[in-house]
Scaffold this motif. Structure first.
Motif, PDB file in Angstrom:
ATOM      1  N   SER A  23      -4.400   1.749  -0.617  1.00  0.00           N
ATOM      2  CA  SER A  23      -3.803   0.767  -1.521  1.00  0.00           C
ATOM      3  C   SER A  23      -3.802   1.247  -2.969  1.00  0.00           C
ATOM      4  CB  SER A  23      -4.541  -0.564  -1.398  1.00  0.00           C
ATOM      5  OG  SER A  23      -5.921  -0.413  -1.627  1.00  0.00           O
ATOM      6  N   ASN A 112      -2.336   7.782   4.668  1.00  0.00           N
ATOM      7  CA  ASN A 112      -2.343   6.319   4.794  1.00  0.00           C
ATOM      8  C   ASN A 112      -2.047   5.889   6.228  1.00  0.00           C
ATOM      9  OD1 ASN A 112      -2.732   6.345   2.038  1.00  0.00           O
ATOM     10  ND2 ASN A 112      -0.663   5.712   1.512  1.00  0.00           N
ATOM     11  N   HIS A 139      -7.431  -6.016   6.020  1.00  0.00           N
ATOM     12  CA  HIS A 139      -6.211  -5.769   5.252  1.00  0.00           C
ATOM     13  C   HIS A 139      -6.197  -6.450   3.889  1.00  0.00           C
ATOM     14  CE1 HIS A 139      -3.723  -3.281   7.861  1.00  0.00           C
ATOM     15  NE2 HIS A 139      -4.294  -3.900   8.880  1.00  0.00           N
ATOM     16  N   PHE A 142      -5.964  -3.970   1.146  1.00  0.00           N
ATOM     17  CA  PHE A 142      -4.695  -3.355   0.733  1.00  0.00           C
ATOM     18  C   PHE A 142      -4.187  -4.010  -0.550  1.00  0.00           C
ATOM     19  CE2 PHE A 142      -0.141  -2.578   0.750  1.00  0.00           C
ATOM     20  CZ  PHE A 142      -0.131  -1.198   0.890  1.00  0.00           C
ATOM     21  N   PRO A 143      -3.949  -5.330  -0.567  1.00  0.00           N
ATOM     22  CA  PRO A 143      -3.573  -5.931  -1.854  1.00  0.00           C
ATOM     23  C   PRO A 143      -4.682  -5.846  -2.891  1.00  0.00           C
ATOM     24  CG  PRO A 143      -3.994  -7.646  -0.223  1.00  0.00           C
ATOM     25  CD  PRO A 143      -3.960  -6.335   0.512  1.00  0.00           C
ATOM     26  N   ILE A 146      -4.423  -2.631  -4.537  1.00  0.00           N
ATOM     27  CA  ILE A 146      -3.239  -2.584  -5.391  1.00  0.00           C
ATOM     28  C   ILE A 146      -3.522  -3.295  -6.715  1.00  0.00           C
ATOM     29  CG2 ILE A 146      -0.841  -3.353  -5.642  1.00  0.00           C
ATOM     30  CD1 ILE A 146      -0.448  -2.835  -2.684  1.00  0.00           C
ATOM     31  N   THR A 251      -0.453  -9.378  -5.638  1.00  0.00           N
ATOM     32  CA  THR A 251      -1.454  -8.788  -4.756  1.00  0.00           C
ATOM     33  C   THR A 251      -2.809  -9.479  -4.885  1.00  0.00           C
ATOM     34  OG1 THR A 251      -1.774  -7.065  -6.449  1.00  0.00           O
ATOM     35  CG2 THR A 251      -0.373  -6.513  -4.588  1.00  0.00           C
ATOM     36  N   THR A 255      -4.893 -10.968  -1.772  1.00  0.00           N
ATOM     37  CA  THR A 255      -6.306 -10.675  -1.528  1.00  0.00           C
ATOM     38  C   THR A 255      -7.088 -11.951  -1.245  1.00  0.00           C
ATOM     39  OG1 THR A 255      -6.152  -8.771  -3.031  1.00  0.00           O
ATOM     40  CG2 THR A 255      -8.358  -9.554  -2.474  1.00  0.00           C
TER      41      THR A 255
END
Length: 431
Positions: A23, A112, A139, A142-143, A146, A251, A255
């Motif tokens: 991310s 990735n 997951h 991931f945000p 970011i 993002t 999250t």
């Protein structure tokens, strides 16, 4: 292997760190994409090719990983991910032009994809009774990454003037940590292998019409989420100053949403969650392309809520409803998502150039404006045309979640009819 030697929580933490690197590569590269274009005098098509490379490097690795993970083991895949991440980051730092950026982005994309190919089945294997919820928890990094990456890009890069090479070097820290942890930990076999489902059963499951539908729909959910995120700084430039912060907002919402996924996924079916997500994503995109002022931030929150559950719920849907497809099923779906983003990015990059060129003075040499010296009249005109073109691209993307609304409505109806029918597959407890 003695299952008592497996440490699920430590494996989960290491998996989250590996996804954090993935991310960060999106967040930091989204923040420096325009800088790379200016530094190496790249037009929007060339930037689109470079950005898109990460998205087709991902499916290449995730599909290959899906086919071999049961044979070589998840640990070996994650060692490969570490090597690819390290090589990609270093190549970006020492890049001198288009081709080094292209290759470095390919390596990062493959790293990735390899992380996803190993960690998705790993999470399912160590938490077999809570799959969708744990996939959402996994997951959220991931945000979350970011958010961290965009804030690093903004405060160190945009505000602090730190060179993009140092921003990329920050990614080396979690890379070395996750590589070290995975080398020390022992791994279980994948859920399919542990359950005794044969390879032929796995391949037959891939022909399940329900799997094929999810495989196709993954293209739309991934493009809606990931293309918009990767290009948000450029797309929103004319709407709000410091547009990279819009990515941090969307993002950040993702999250938090994934952190509280358990109660939501428990109360609603994955198909229902995906339908609501599509509606919110469409509304958010429409607002981002039409509103101004503080309403832009409201639009970003709505869009963030819309894309929050797309990726983990698509994977969770496959794992829970078509478990015979195993790691390969999840990885093919994930690979389809990233492949779709790579194709869309390459195509829309050229279209973006066309829209920008139409907004330049009549008879302007487009490439002369792209490579114009900072501070010149041409550079200012190009920046203004680029900013004014963003909302038009957002309105093109808007058609995708509109199609998803129809598709997921049909899926919800189908799953309700299917609910009370007997199933002849591995029984799993939903989240």
């Amino acid at each position: 292997m003695n299952q008592s030697s497996i440490q699920p929580q430590k494996l989960f933490v290491a998996s989250c760190l590996a996804l954090l690197v993935t991310s960060l590569s999106f967040g930091i590269r989204a923040g420096i994409l325009n800088t790379l274009g200016q530094t190496f005098q790249l037009d929007m098509k060339e930037l689109g090719i470079i950005a898109g490379t990460a998205f087709w490097g991902f499916p290449l690795a995730v599909v290959i990983g899906g086919f071999i993970v049961d044979k070589i083991g998840m640990k070996n895949l994650l060692v490969a991910a570490f090597v690819l991440h390290l090589a990609g980051i270093l190549l970006t730092i020492f890049a001198t032009g288009f081709w080094e950026l292209f290759i470095s982005t390919l390596f990062i994309g493959m790293a990735n994809g390899t992380v996803e190919a190993a960690c998705n089945p790993l999470v399912v294997s160590i938490f077999p009774n809570n799959k969708t919820t744990k996939l959402n928890y996994f997951h959220l990094w991931f945000p979350g990454g970011i958010v961290i990456g965009t804030l690093i890009s903004y405060y160190l890069g945009t505000v602090g003037g730190v060179n993009y090479k140092w921003l990329m070097a920050i990614m080396l820290i979690p890379t070395f940590i996750y590589g070290y942890l995975f080398l020390r930990l022992k791994f279980p076999v994948t859920e399919r292998v542990a359950s005794g489902i044969s390879t032929s059963q796995m391949y037959r499951a891939l022909g399940n019409p329900l799997f094929i539908v999810i495989f196709i729909l993954m293209a739309g959910t991934a493009v809606t989420e990931l293309y918009t995120g990767q290009w948000i700084e450029i797309l929103m430039k004319n709407v709000v100053e410091n547009s990279i912060l819009i990515l941090a907002i969307t993002t950040g919402v993702q999250t938090l949403g994934r952190a509280f996924a358990g109660p939501i996924v428990h109360k609603m079916s994955p198909a229902g969650v995906l339908l609501i997500s599509s509606i919110l994503a469409a509304l958010g995109l429409y607002m981002m392309s039409t509103v101004s002022g503080n309403m832009v931030f409201v639009a970003a929150v709505i869009f963030g809520l819309g894309v929050t559950y797309f990726w983990p719920c698509m994977l969770g849907f496959v794992s829970e409803n078509i478990p015979e497809s195993g790691a390969l099923g999840m990885n093919l779906v994930g690979g389809m998502g990233m492949f779709a983003v790579s194709i869309f990015t390459s195509i829309i990059g050229g279209h973006f150039d066309t829209i920008i060129a139409a907004k330049l003075p009549a008879g302007a040499d487009y490439h002369a404006y792209v490579g114009a010296a900072p501070g010149s009249t041409e550079a200012a005109a190009y920046a203004a045309a680029q900013s004014a073109s963003g909302p038009e691209i957002l309105q093109i993307i808007l058609y995708i979640p509109l199609v998803l609304i129809v598709a997921f409505t049909c899926l919800v109806i189908y799953m309700r009819k299917r609910k009370n029918q007997p199933h002849n597959h591995l029984q799993t407890q939903t989240a």
